[in-house]
Design a protein around this motif. Sequence first.
Motif, PDB file in Angstrom:
ATOM      1  N   PRO A 279      -5.006   5.664  -0.013  1.00  0.00           N
ATOM      2  CA  PRO A 279      -3.831   4.858  -0.392  1.00  0.00           C
ATOM      3  C   PRO A 279      -4.199   3.871  -1.494  1.00  0.00           C
ATOM      4  O   PRO A 279      -5.352   3.457  -1.626  1.00  0.00           O
ATOM      5  CB  PRO A 279      -3.482   4.108   0.895  1.00  0.00           C
ATOM      6  CG  PRO A 279      -4.132   4.865   1.989  1.00  0.00           C
ATOM      7  CD  PRO A 279      -5.346   5.509   1.392  1.00  0.00           C
ATOM      8  N   ARG A 280      -3.199   3.513  -2.283  1.00  0.00           N
ATOM      9  CA  ARG A 280      -3.396   2.590  -3.405  1.00  0.00           C
ATOM     10  C   ARG A 280      -2.572   1.334  -3.184  1.00  0.00           C
ATOM     11  O   ARG A 280      -1.455   1.386  -2.677  1.00  0.00           O
ATOM     12  CB  ARG A 280      -2.944   3.245  -4.708  1.00  0.00           C
ATOM     13  CG  ARG A 280      -3.756   4.430  -5.089  1.00  0.00           C
ATOM     14  CD  ARG A 280      -3.186   5.052  -6.353  1.00  0.00           C
ATOM     15  NE  ARG A 280      -4.038   6.134  -6.789  1.00  0.00           N
ATOM     16  CZ  ARG A 280      -3.646   7.134  -7.540  1.00  0.00           C
ATOM     17  NH1 ARG A 280      -2.385   7.188  -7.945  1.00  0.00           N
ATOM     18  NH2 ARG A 280      -4.480   8.085  -7.895  1.00  0.00           N
ATOM     19  N   ARG A 281      -3.139   0.221  -3.628  1.00  0.00           N
ATOM     20  CA  ARG A 281      -2.400  -1.046  -3.589  1.00  0.00           C
ATOM     21  C   ARG A 281      -1.620  -1.163  -4.893  1.00  0.00           C
ATOM     22  O   ARG A 281      -2.194  -1.169  -5.976  1.00  0.00           O
ATOM     23  CB  ARG A 281      -3.353  -2.221  -3.448  1.00  0.00           C
ATOM     24  CG  ARG A 281      -2.615  -3.562  -3.445  1.00  0.00           C
ATOM     25  CD  ARG A 281      -3.529  -4.704  -3.244  1.00  0.00           C
ATOM     26  NE  ARG A 281      -3.888  -4.721  -1.820  1.00  0.00           N
ATOM     27  CZ  ARG A 281      -4.463  -5.745  -1.214  1.00  0.00           C
ATOM     28  NH1 ARG A 281      -4.778  -6.830  -1.899  1.00  0.00           N
ATOM     29  NH2 ARG A 281      -4.750  -5.693   0.060  1.00  0.00           N
ATOM     30  N   TYR A 282      -0.312  -1.261  -4.758  1.00  0.00           N
ATOM     31  CA  TYR A 282       0.562  -1.431  -5.914  1.00  0.00           C
ATOM     32  C   TYR A 282       0.948  -2.899  -6.041  1.00  0.00           C
ATOM     33  O   TYR A 282       1.200  -3.573  -5.045  1.00  0.00           O
ATOM     34  CB  TYR A 282       1.826  -0.584  -5.774  1.00  0.00           C
ATOM     35  CG  TYR A 282       1.614   0.847  -6.189  1.00  0.00           C
ATOM     36  CD1 TYR A 282       2.082   1.301  -7.420  1.00  0.00           C
ATOM     37  CD2 TYR A 282       0.940   1.738  -5.372  1.00  0.00           C
ATOM     38  CE1 TYR A 282       1.886   2.617  -7.814  1.00  0.00           C
ATOM     39  CE2 TYR A 282       0.736   3.056  -5.757  1.00  0.00           C
ATOM     40  CZ  TYR A 282       1.213   3.485  -6.975  1.00  0.00           C
ATOM     41  OH  TYR A 282       1.013   4.782  -7.359  1.00  0.00           O
ATOM     42  N   TYR A 283       1.015  -3.352  -7.277  1.00  0.00           N
ATOM     43  CA  TYR A 283       1.366  -4.733  -7.591  1.00  0.00           C
ATOM     44  C   TYR A 283       2.745  -4.730  -8.244  1.00  0.00           C
ATOM     45  O   TYR A 283       3.031  -3.894  -9.103  1.00  0.00           O
ATOM     46  CB  TYR A 283       0.333  -5.343  -8.543  1.00  0.00           C
ATOM     47  CG  TYR A 283      -1.038  -5.384  -7.932  1.00  0.00           C
ATOM     48  CD1 TYR A 283      -1.483  -6.512  -7.266  1.00  0.00           C
ATOM     49  CD2 TYR A 283      -1.882  -4.274  -7.986  1.00  0.00           C
ATOM     50  CE1 TYR A 283      -2.731  -6.553  -6.673  1.00  0.00           C
ATOM     51  CE2 TYR A 283      -3.135  -4.296  -7.395  1.00  0.00           C
ATOM     52  CZ  TYR A 283      -3.547  -5.437  -6.741  1.00  0.00           C
ATOM     53  OH  TYR A 283      -4.784  -5.466  -6.147  1.00  0.00           O
ATOM     54  N   ALA A 284       3.589  -5.675  -7.835  1.00  0.00           N
ATOM     55  CA  ALA A 284       4.939  -5.785  -8.384  1.00  0.00           C
ATOM     56  C   ALA A 284       5.214  -7.234  -8.771  1.00  0.00           C
ATOM     57  O   ALA A 284       4.737  -8.168  -8.123  1.00  0.00           O
ATOM     58  CB  ALA A 284       5.962  -5.314  -7.353  1.00  0.00           C
ATOM     59  N   LEU A 285       5.976  -7.395  -9.808  1.00  0.00           N
ATOM     60  CA  LEU A 285       6.353  -8.708 -10.307  1.00  0.00           C
ATOM     61  C   LEU A 285       7.352  -9.364  -9.356  1.00  0.00           C
ATOM     62  O   LEU A 285       8.295  -8.723  -8.902  1.00  0.00           O
ATOM     63  CB  LEU A 285       6.997  -8.515 -11.685  1.00  0.00           C
ATOM     64  CG  LEU A 285       7.094  -9.670 -12.634  1.00  0.00           C
ATOM     65  CD1 LEU A 285       5.727 -10.261 -12.941  1.00  0.00           C
ATOM     66  CD2 LEU A 285       7.757  -9.212 -13.929  1.00  0.00           C
TER      67      LEU A 285
ATOM     68  N   TRP B 200       0.855  -1.187   0.000  1.00  0.00           N
ATOM     69  CA  TRP B 200       0.000   0.000   0.000  1.00  0.00           C
ATOM     70  C   TRP B 200       0.888   1.233   0.000  1.00  0.00           C
ATOM     71  O   TRP B 200       1.874   1.294   0.722  1.00  0.00           O
ATOM     72  CB  TRP B 200      -0.895   0.012   1.232  1.00  0.00           C
ATOM     73  CG  TRP B 200      -1.981  -1.014   1.149  1.00  0.00           C
ATOM     74  CD1 TRP B 200      -1.954  -2.272   1.654  1.00  0.00           C
ATOM     75  CD2 TRP B 200      -3.240  -0.876   0.501  1.00  0.00           C
ATOM     76  NE1 TRP B 200      -3.116  -2.930   1.370  1.00  0.00           N
ATOM     77  CE2 TRP B 200      -3.930  -2.089   0.656  1.00  0.00           C
ATOM     78  CE3 TRP B 200      -3.858   0.165  -0.204  1.00  0.00           C
ATOM     79  CZ2 TRP B 200      -5.207  -2.294   0.144  1.00  0.00           C
ATOM     80  CZ3 TRP B 200      -5.129  -0.048  -0.714  1.00  0.00           C
ATOM     81  CH2 TRP B 200      -5.788  -1.268  -0.537  1.00  0.00           C
ATOM     82  N   ARG B 201       0.499   2.224  -0.822  1.00  0.00           N
ATOM     83  CA  ARG B 201       1.234   3.482  -0.885  1.00  0.00           C
ATOM     84  C   ARG B 201       0.250   4.638  -0.796  1.00  0.00           C
ATOM     85  O   ARG B 201      -0.839   4.588  -1.363  1.00  0.00           O
ATOM     86  CB  ARG B 201       2.005   3.601  -2.201  1.00  0.00           C
ATOM     87  CG  ARG B 201       3.049   2.522  -2.370  1.00  0.00           C
ATOM     88  CD  ARG B 201       3.825   2.731  -3.634  1.00  0.00           C
ATOM     89  NE  ARG B 201       4.704   1.599  -3.898  1.00  0.00           N
ATOM     90  CZ  ARG B 201       5.436   1.498  -4.976  1.00  0.00           C
ATOM     91  NH1 ARG B 201       5.410   2.454  -5.890  1.00  0.00           N
ATOM     92  NH2 ARG B 201       6.213   0.437  -5.150  1.00  0.00           N
ATOM     93  N   GLU B 202       0.691   5.667  -0.112  1.00  0.00           N
ATOM     94  CA  GLU B 202      -0.126   6.877  -0.018  1.00  0.00           C
ATOM     95  C   GLU B 202      -0.266   7.498  -1.400  1.00  0.00           C
ATOM     96  O   GLU B 202       0.632   7.398  -2.239  1.00  0.00           O
ATOM     97  CB  GLU B 202       0.508   7.884   0.944  1.00  0.00           C
ATOM     98  CG  GLU B 202       0.493   7.435   2.390  1.00  0.00           C
ATOM     99  CD  GLU B 202      -0.912   7.250   2.943  1.00  0.00           C
ATOM    100  OE1 GLU B 202      -1.818   8.032   2.597  1.00  0.00           O
ATOM    101  OE2 GLU B 202      -1.110   6.307   3.726  1.00  0.00           O
ATOM    102  N   SER B 203      -1.396   8.150  -1.617  1.00  0.00           N
ATOM    103  CA  SER B 203      -1.655   8.830  -2.877  1.00  0.00           C
ATOM    104  C   SER B 203      -1.907  10.301  -2.607  1.00  0.00           C
ATOM    105  O   SER B 203      -2.604  10.644  -1.650  1.00  0.00           O
ATOM    106  CB  SER B 203      -2.877   8.206  -3.556  1.00  0.00           C
ATOM    107  OG  SER B 203      -3.297   9.005  -4.638  1.00  0.00           O
ATOM    108  N   SER B 204      -1.376  11.155  -3.447  1.00  0.00           N
ATOM    109  CA  SER B 204      -1.602  12.591  -3.281  1.00  0.00           C
ATOM    110  C   SER B 204      -3.003  12.991  -3.737  1.00  0.00           C
ATOM    111  O   SER B 204      -3.459  14.082  -3.437  1.00  0.00           O
ATOM    112  CB  SER B 204      -0.552  13.381  -4.066  1.00  0.00           C
ATOM    113  OG  SER B 204      -0.641  13.055  -5.442  1.00  0.00           O
TER     114      SER B 204
END
Length: 119
Positions: free
Chosen positions: A75-81, A67-71
């Motif tokens: 907050p948004r959930r980011y997906y990474a490989l 989860w990352r804060e959004s301006s």
Amino acid sequence: MEPGKTLSQLRKGVLEYCVLSLLRDGPRYGTELLGELANTGALATSQGTVYPLLARLRREELVTTDWRESSSGPPRRYYALTREGQAALTEFAPVWAEFADAVDRFIAPDKKHSDRRAQ
């Protein structure tokens, strides 16, 4: 078969690898992935398709999330490989190339594939 149904079936078969490919260059959040898929036209899909797919990719450990804060909102959930996701993508690439080439030989026999057969 209806053209819309044909496209839907093709999309189902490759969508997870397209999502993994989009994550190859770095983490992205769900809406961003949807936008990128929509930009292609043929791969445009809905949240009801992408989010369950992302959840499955997470369970299969092909992606991780954070989860990352959004301006501009919550907050948004980011997906990474993951390493496993990269391996799945690496394994899929030559399979897809061979499959697409085989289909093209039937669909468009007079195009570039006829040149290969002549060699």
